[in-house]
Design a protein around this motif. Structure first.
Motif, PDB file in Angstrom:
ATOM      1  N   LYS A  78       0.824  -1.203   0.000  1.00 20.96           N
ATOM      2  CA  LYS A  78       0.000   0.000   0.000  1.00 20.96           C
ATOM      3  C   LYS A  78       0.863   1.261   0.000  1.00 20.96           C
ATOM      4  O   LYS A  78       0.611   2.200  -0.750  1.00 20.96           O
ATOM      5  CB  LYS A  78      -0.936  -0.002   1.216  1.00 20.96           C
ATOM      6  N   THR A  79       1.892   1.275   0.822  1.00 23.94           N
ATOM      7  CA  THR A  79       2.787   2.440   0.901  1.00 23.94           C
ATOM      8  C   THR A  79       3.569   2.618  -0.398  1.00 23.94           C
ATOM      9  O   THR A  79       3.746   3.737  -0.879  1.00 23.94           O
ATOM     10  CB  THR A  79       3.775   2.281   2.072  1.00 23.94           C
ATOM     11  N   ALA A  80       4.034   1.515  -0.983  1.00 21.90           N
ATOM     12  CA  ALA A  80       4.840   1.594  -2.204  1.00 21.90           C
ATOM     13  C   ALA A  80       4.033   2.094  -3.401  1.00 21.90           C
ATOM     14  O   ALA A  80       4.559   2.796  -4.258  1.00 21.90           O
ATOM     15  CB  ALA A  80       5.444   0.231  -2.516  1.00 21.90           C
ATOM     16  N   LEU A  81       2.757   1.735  -3.451  1.00 21.13           N
ATOM     17  CA  LEU A  81       1.925   2.117  -4.596  1.00 21.13           C
ATOM     18  C   LEU A  81       1.142   3.401  -4.363  1.00 21.13           C
ATOM     19  O   LEU A  81       0.420   3.851  -5.259  1.00 21.13           O
ATOM     20  CB  LEU A  81       0.957   0.976  -4.936  1.00 21.13           C
ATOM     21  N   GLN A  82       1.284   3.977  -3.205  1.00 21.18           N
ATOM     22  CA  GLN A  82       0.561   5.203  -2.881  1.00 21.18           C
ATOM     23  C   GLN A  82       1.005   6.333  -3.818  1.00 21.18           C
ATOM     24  O   GLN A  82       2.175   6.555  -4.040  1.00 21.18           O
ATOM     25  CB  GLN A  82       0.832   5.590  -1.434  1.00 21.18           C
ATOM     26  N   GLY A  83       0.057   7.028  -4.382  1.00 19.22           N
ATOM     27  CA  GLY A  83       0.352   8.157  -5.261  1.00 19.22           C
ATOM     28  C   GLY A  83       0.582   7.773  -6.709  1.00 19.22           C
ATOM     29  O   GLY A  83       0.799   8.649  -7.546  1.00 19.22           O
ATOM     30  N   LEU A  84       0.552   6.487  -7.038  1.00 17.74           N
ATOM     31  CA  LEU A  84       0.734   6.073  -8.429  1.00 17.74           C
ATOM     32  C   LEU A  84      -0.608   6.063  -9.149  1.00 17.74           C
ATOM     33  O   LEU A  84      -1.668   5.904  -8.532  1.00 17.74           O
ATOM     34  CB  LEU A  84       1.372   4.683  -8.492  1.00 17.74           C
ATOM     35  N   ASP A  85      -0.545   6.223 -10.463  1.00 19.49           N
ATOM     36  CA  ASP A  85      -1.747   6.236 -11.294  1.00 19.49           C
ATOM     37  C   ASP A  85      -2.420   4.860 -11.260  1.00 19.49           C
ATOM     38  O   ASP A  85      -1.787   3.842 -11.538  1.00 19.49           O
ATOM     39  CB  ASP A  85      -1.364   6.604 -12.726  1.00 19.49           C
ATOM     40  N   LYS A  86      -3.691   4.825 -10.909  1.00 21.42           N
ATOM     41  CA  LYS A  86      -4.426   3.560 -10.770  1.00 21.42           C
ATOM     42  C   LYS A  86      -4.637   2.854 -12.118  1.00 21.42           C
ATOM     43  O   LYS A  86      -4.901   1.663 -12.162  1.00 21.42           O
ATOM     44  CB  LYS A  86      -5.800   3.794 -10.129  1.00 21.42           C
ATOM     45  N   SER A  87      -4.499   3.596 -13.227  1.00 20.56           N
ATOM     46  CA  SER A  87      -4.677   2.969 -14.537  1.00 20.56           C
ATOM     47  C   SER A  87      -3.372   2.378 -15.067  1.00 20.56           C
ATOM     48  O   SER A  87      -3.348   1.826 -16.162  1.00 20.56           O
ATOM     49  CB  SER A  87      -5.228   3.987 -15.534  1.00 20.56           C
ATOM     50  N   SER A  88      -2.286   2.477 -14.290  1.00 20.85           N
ATOM     51  CA  SER A  88      -0.998   1.901 -14.703  1.00 20.85           C
ATOM     52  C   SER A  88      -1.100   0.387 -14.758  1.00 20.85           C
ATOM     53  O   SER A  88      -1.794  -0.239 -13.966  1.00 20.85           O
ATOM     54  CB  SER A  88       0.100   2.280 -13.708  1.00 20.85           C
ATOM     55  N   THR A  89      -0.372  -0.186 -15.705  1.00 24.25           N
ATOM     56  CA  THR A  89      -0.293  -1.635 -15.794  1.00 24.25           C
ATOM     57  C   THR A  89       0.802  -2.120 -14.858  1.00 24.25           C
ATOM     58  O   THR A  89       1.906  -1.592 -14.865  1.00 24.25           O
ATOM     59  CB  THR A  89       0.024  -2.075 -17.235  1.00 24.25           C
ATOM     60  N   ILE A  90       0.475  -3.118 -14.067  1.00 21.34           N
ATOM     61  CA  ILE A  90       1.447  -3.701 -13.144  1.00 21.34           C
ATOM     62  C   ILE A  90       1.678  -5.149 -13.554  1.00 21.34           C
ATOM     63  O   ILE A  90       0.732  -5.931 -13.652  1.00 21.34           O
ATOM     64  CB  ILE A  90       0.955  -3.637 -11.686  1.00 21.34           C
TER      65      ILE A  90
END
Length: 125
Positions: A78-90
């Protein structure tokens, strides 16, 4: 006087060859790390995997359960992905030897955080 000139008349290329072989070794070793990635993961195999899928975010799950985001160790997803675009492909790079439960749990956590574009990276047979 002519003996002094004959002494410097030839060029010794042995040190040059030694230096070039060392440089070649360094380049080949570095190229291996670039191609294979820094974190050793034995990917699962698939005969229908597509090639060259561009993914800006890579989440790596090793056999011992450690989690990395773009080759950097993370403690909290959760902390690592905080602030990243939710539409990004992971892309998830999961070791083929991990229990399916760990992969499913990780993909569920990503979905709960709002990331819906999740792919699994596998090795083509």
């Amino acid at each position: 006087m002519t003996d002094d000139l004959d002494e410097f008349g030839e060029i010794n290329v042995v040190p040059l060859v030694d230096v070039m072989l060392v440089l070649l070794t360094i380049v080949l070793t570095t190229a291996t790390f670039v191609v294979n990635g820094k974190i050793p993961v034995d990917l699962a195999k698939s005969s229908t995997a597509s090639q060259n899928v561009p993914t800006p975010l890579v989440l790596t799950l090793t056999a011992d359960g450690k989690l990395y985001l773009n080759d950097k160790a993370i403690m909290s997803l959760k902390t690592a992905l905080q602030g990243l675009d939710k539409s990004s492909t992971i892309a998830i790079r999961a070791d083929g030897k991990i229990a399916l439960e760990h992969f499913v749990s990780l993909s569920d956590d990503l979905k709960n955080l709002g990331f819906n574009n999740v792919v699994l990276e596998v090795k083509r047979q």
